[in-house]
Design an enzyme around this catalytic site. Structure first.
Site, PDB file in Angstrom:
ATOM      1  N   GLU A  49      -7.373   2.044 -12.983  1.00 53.71           N
ATOM      2  CA  GLU A  49      -6.724   3.193 -12.357  1.00 53.71           C
ATOM      3  C   GLU A  49      -5.536   3.681 -13.182  1.00 53.71           C
ATOM      4  O   GLU A  49      -5.391   4.889 -13.430  1.00 53.71           O
ATOM      5  CB  GLU A  49      -6.300   2.831 -10.936  1.00 53.71           C
ATOM      6  CG  GLU A  49      -7.496   2.652 -10.011  1.00 53.71           C
ATOM      7  CD  GLU A  49      -7.160   1.987  -8.684  1.00 53.71           C
ATOM      8  OE1 GLU A  49      -7.987   2.084  -7.766  1.00 53.71           O
ATOM      9  OE2 GLU A  49      -6.078   1.379  -8.564  1.00 53.71           O
ATOM     10  N   GLU A  70     -26.390  14.184  -2.217  1.00 55.53           N
ATOM     11  CA  GLU A  70     -27.782  14.269  -1.779  1.00 55.53           C
ATOM     12  C   GLU A  70     -28.692  13.330  -2.566  1.00 55.53           C
ATOM     13  O   GLU A  70     -29.783  12.975  -2.096  1.00 55.53           O
ATOM     14  CB  GLU A  70     -28.299  15.708  -1.894  1.00 55.53           C
ATOM     15  CG  GLU A  70     -28.462  16.210  -3.312  1.00 55.53           C
ATOM     16  CD  GLU A  70     -28.998  17.631  -3.367  1.00 55.53           C
ATOM     17  OE1 GLU A  70     -30.046  17.895  -2.748  1.00 55.53           O
ATOM     18  OE2 GLU A  70     -28.371  18.469  -4.035  1.00 55.53           O
ATOM     19  N   TYR A 123      -9.282  -3.268 -10.667  1.00 49.31           N
ATOM     20  CA  TYR A 123      -8.931  -2.003 -10.026  1.00 49.31           C
ATOM     21  C   TYR A 123      -7.710  -1.362 -10.689  1.00 49.31           C
ATOM     22  O   TYR A 123      -7.754  -0.223 -11.145  1.00 49.31           O
ATOM     23  CB  TYR A 123      -8.528  -2.233  -8.569  1.00 49.31           C
ATOM     24  CG  TYR A 123      -9.585  -2.539  -7.561  1.00 49.31           C
ATOM     25  CD1 TYR A 123      -9.925  -1.598  -6.589  1.00 49.31           C
ATOM     26  CD2 TYR A 123     -10.213  -3.773  -7.511  1.00 49.31           C
ATOM     27  CE1 TYR A 123     -10.858  -1.884  -5.614  1.00 49.31           C
ATOM     28  CE2 TYR A 123     -11.156  -4.061  -6.543  1.00 49.31           C
ATOM     29  CZ  TYR A 123     -11.474  -3.118  -5.591  1.00 49.31           C
ATOM     30  OH  TYR A 123     -12.390  -3.407  -4.624  1.00 49.31           O
ATOM     31  N   HIS A 166     -27.587  20.417  -0.030  1.00 52.30           N
ATOM     32  CA  HIS A 166     -27.780  20.942  -1.381  1.00 52.30           C
ATOM     33  C   HIS A 166     -26.911  22.174  -1.619  1.00 52.30           C
ATOM     34  O   HIS A 166     -26.780  23.012  -0.731  1.00 52.30           O
ATOM     35  CB  HIS A 166     -29.263  21.316  -1.575  1.00 52.30           C
ATOM     36  CG  HIS A 166     -29.601  21.764  -2.954  1.00 52.30           C
ATOM     37  ND1 HIS A 166     -29.718  20.897  -4.006  1.00 52.30           N
ATOM     38  CD2 HIS A 166     -29.814  23.016  -3.437  1.00 52.30           C
ATOM     39  CE1 HIS A 166     -30.011  21.572  -5.096  1.00 52.30           C
ATOM     40  NE2 HIS A 166     -30.072  22.852  -4.789  1.00 52.30           N
ATOM     41  N   CYS A 221      -1.445   1.693  -3.005  1.00 53.00           N
ATOM     42  CA  CYS A 221      -2.476   2.712  -2.806  1.00 53.00           C
ATOM     43  C   CYS A 221      -1.943   4.143  -2.759  1.00 53.00           C
ATOM     44  O   CYS A 221      -2.460   5.033  -3.439  1.00 53.00           O
ATOM     45  CB  CYS A 221      -3.232   2.454  -1.497  1.00 53.00           C
ATOM     46  SG  CYS A 221      -3.482   0.745  -1.068  1.00 53.00           S
ATOM     47  N   CYS A 277       0.816  -1.216   0.000  1.00 48.78           N
ATOM     48  CA  CYS A 277       0.000   0.000   0.000  1.00 48.78           C
ATOM     49  C   CYS A 277       0.847   1.262   0.000  1.00 48.78           C
ATOM     50  O   CYS A 277       0.668   2.147  -0.825  1.00 48.78           O
ATOM     51  CB  CYS A 277      -0.945   0.002   1.193  1.00 48.78           C
ATOM     52  SG  CYS A 277      -1.974   1.490   1.273  1.00 48.78           S
ATOM     53  N   LYS A 305      -0.076   5.400  -5.996  1.00 49.44           N
ATOM     54  CA  LYS A 305      -1.095   5.426  -7.046  1.00 49.44           C
ATOM     55  C   LYS A 305      -2.004   6.635  -6.885  1.00 49.44           C
ATOM     56  O   LYS A 305      -2.299   7.341  -7.862  1.00 49.44           O
ATOM     57  CB  LYS A 305      -1.917   4.143  -6.984  1.00 49.44           C
ATOM     58  CG  LYS A 305      -3.143   4.140  -7.880  1.00 49.44           C
ATOM     59  CD  LYS A 305      -4.081   3.019  -7.472  1.00 49.44           C
ATOM     60  CE  LYS A 305      -4.674   3.257  -6.093  1.00 49.44           C
ATOM     61  NZ  LYS A 305      -5.491   2.113  -5.626  1.00 49.44           N
TER      62      LYS A 305
END
Length: 451
Positions: free
Chosen positions: A181, A440, A177, A435, A48, A43, A51
């Site tokens: 990516e 939302e 993934y 909003h 992660c 990672c 990346k």
């Protein structure tokens, strides 16, 4: 005095191993760890974190394009790949020191070198024997390449982080993934990107609406996505690499990146000699408490090939330490784990896909919307967001939430709390939206999708 040098020896200095060692040390255990490369694991060092930094960097090209719609006059821009990689390396170096420090500050001993098992209680570090009452395997995984002629000419995600020059033309093989990516990363930095996937649609295992929506958005972004297509051979030629495809065509590119899966790092660890069972992919077979077939040997993280996500490895490592050294037996919870794909646009998901929900609950209600984000109405960018809720019709419980769009991971992280808390669709409906936001929409979905 214990008959062993340490109470716990951790093989692997990644996220799961570091968490396990720290927590165990906090309970008073004498802990040691061996890491043969760099602390932080996949990672932090080659996954992660670097990346995500590259994703951030690649997104600026889109921002420059969008700025004109908001009245900005952006001059000529130029991307410097070596500068980006240098900045990334500096940050990774900082984080590696932190990870090593986490162990040492907890009172644990660190060893630099490859560790293998001699027997159930003895670890060899560069041929130096060290004994421990409990051993934890946390060695992670590694990328694999497809077995085709010329595979040695491919790079993987490991090498992609250290390229001296950015390829102007690149093929990314895969539909998961990592493939999605990196296709977005290279595309954002200005490369001509072709993504190949041998299956019928990318992101196998995800909700079908997510898969088809992201594929369409990737194509709109400029990525040449070819499904049902694979590589049969790669040759080195004067202009770069000549890639032969299953449809009989060829492409000349500067680089080919294999993002076709990962396998656990168990080769050469000595697991077979001490009786630790592994599966067909080489993953350590463990029970719900992460215990292997040998009573005092445990394993956590990607090396077990359960859910290969860093936060899951951390949870598994913590649960292991609580169980073995904290007198608080507990299992890591692998249900309703949220996940994100940092593609462009991003994907966020938690809970069951529509397909899996129908298999589990039978009758489900589906709420889905697609819309143009507010920013795109002014920038002029051709993009659409997808949001989807899957509801158990009998209990009204929301059992799946899925999104494709900007900040999908950030939004789904909040939704994941509601899913984990077993919120109902009525609870979503009773929640006031913020909003104007895209998020939302998750609390304003009213119309069921007709079956």
């Amino acid at each position: 005095m214990s008959q062993y040098d340490f109470d716990l020896f951790v093989i692997g200095g990644g996220s799961g191993g570091v968490r396990a060692g720290r927590i165990a040390a906090g309970y008073g255990a004498r802990v040691a760890v061996a890491e043969e490369y760099r602390y932080g694991g996949t990672c932090v060092i080659r996954g992660c974190v670097p990346k995500k930094l590259l994703v951030y960097g690649s997104e600026f090209s889109h921002a420059f394009e969008d700025a004109a719609g908001f009245g900005w006059s952006v001059g000529e821009s130029r991307f410097d790949w070596p500068a980006m990689i240098a900045a990334k390396d500096k940050e990774i170096g900082r984080l590696e020191k932190i990870y090593r420090g986490l162990f040492e500050n907890a009172g644990a001993k660190t060893f630099d070198g490859r560790a293998t098992l001699k027997d159930a209680h003895t670890v060899l570090i560069n041929d130096r024997p060290v004994t421990a009452g409990t051993i934890l395997i946390a060695t992670g995984g590694h990328p694999v390449k497809p077995s085709v002629p010329g595979a040695e000419l491919m790079i993987t995600s490991n090498e992609a982080f250290h390229l001296k020059e950015m390829p102007k033309r690149i093929i990314v093989i895969g539909g998961g993934y990592i493939a999605c990516e990196f296709a977005g990363i290279f595309n954002g930095f200005g490369a001509k990107v072709t993504q190949l996937y041998r299956g019928e649609q990318i992101l196998r295992g995800f909700d079908h609406d997510i898969r088809s929506h992201l594929a369409a958005e990737l194509i709109k972004s400029g990525i040449d996505l070819k499904v049902r297509t694979d590589v049969t051979k790669i040759e080195k030629v004067a202009g770069g690499l000549l890639v032969h495809l299953t449809d009989g065509s060829t492409m000349e590119v500067d680089a080919v990146m294999a993002a076709t899966g990962r396998k656990p790092n168990t080769d050469g660890l000595g697991l077979e000699a001490v009786g630790v069972k592994t599966d067909g992919d080489g993953a350590v077979v463990v029970d719900e408490y992460s215990r292997s077939s040998v009573a005092n040997i445990y394993a956590v993280g990607d090396v077990t090939n359960r859910i290969n996500l860093t936060p899951v490895a951390i949870r598994e490592g913590h649960a292991f330490a609580d169980t073995v050294f904290g007198n608080k037996p507990r299992k890591a919870d692998h249900n309703d784990v949220p996940a994100a794909v940092f593609s462009q646009p991003g994907v966020g998901t938690v809970g069951l896909s529509e397909e899996d929900a129908r298999k589990t609950y039978g009758e489900v209600d589906v709420y889905r919307t697609t819309f143009r984000p507010m920013r795109a109405t002014v920038s002029g960018r051709d993009e659409r967001i997808l949001m989807k809720l899957v509801v158990d019709a009998k209990s009204d419980r929301v059992v799946g939430a899925h999104m494709v769009g900007p900040e999908a991971g950030e939004i789904i992280q909040g939704i994941a709390i509601a899913i984990k808390a077993k919120a109902t669709k009525a609870d979503f409906d009773a929640t006031v939206g913020i909003h104007p936001t895209a998020a939302e929409e998750f609390v304003t979905l009213r119309e069921k999708v007709k079956a």
